[in-house]
Design an enzyme around this catalytic site. Sequence first.
Site, PDB file in Angstrom:
ATOM      1  N   ALA A 194      63.520  -5.288 -51.414  1.00  0.00           N
ATOM      2  CA  ALA A 194      64.024  -6.629 -51.711  1.00  0.00           C
ATOM      3  C   ALA A 194      63.897  -7.479 -50.461  1.00  0.00           C
ATOM      4  CB  ALA A 194      65.480  -6.552 -52.157  1.00  0.00           C
ATOM      5  N   TYR A 195      63.956  -8.766 -50.673  1.00  0.00           N
ATOM      6  CA  TYR A 195      63.816  -9.730 -49.583  1.00  0.00           C
ATOM      7  C   TYR A 195      65.165 -10.389 -49.340  1.00  0.00           C
ATOM      8  CZ  TYR A 195      59.023  -8.561 -49.789  1.00  0.00           C
ATOM      9  OH  TYR A 195      57.876  -7.835 -49.726  1.00  0.00           O
TER      10      TYR A 195
END
Length: 163
Positions: free
Chosen positions: A30-31
């Site tokens: 995930a970012y």
Amino acid sequence: MKATEIERKFLVRDDSWRNSASCPHFLQQAYLHGRDQGSVRVRLVDGCSARLTIKFRTTPLTKEEYEYEIPVEEARGLLLRATGHILEKTRYKVAFDGRNWDVDVFAGAYEGLTLAEIEMASEEEAFSLPPWLGREVTGSKRYSNRSMATAPRLSPAAQGVAG
């Protein structure tokens, strides 16, 4: 650790790559932050190791990359703070013509999408294209992991990721 990442990315047209595949790893990533020129990513590998990566784009093919091992429990906590949603994929190493390719088979929101990447020593480096590759998508935001993670959750068919 600072590194330079130079890579090209392609759609995968068929499953014949599986004959040479090895080293599968299930990735959740995930970012936490991202802009056009840089991003912060957390990645959990097989549920038992984790890395935090900071990337800055320097050219269309090249990124400056800083990557650090972090505790798994901290990674799980950071995944919950994602901008967008968590990408899930299984990554395989695939040998072709003396080179190693990473082939990512996506699950979840992008099930049905398979992408191949090759890392290079320079932007001009030549390499052979495996017959199982489809069209090149290097630089296409549609196929960047960050863009997919922050896009609305649509089916792969609705996003046109299969072609």
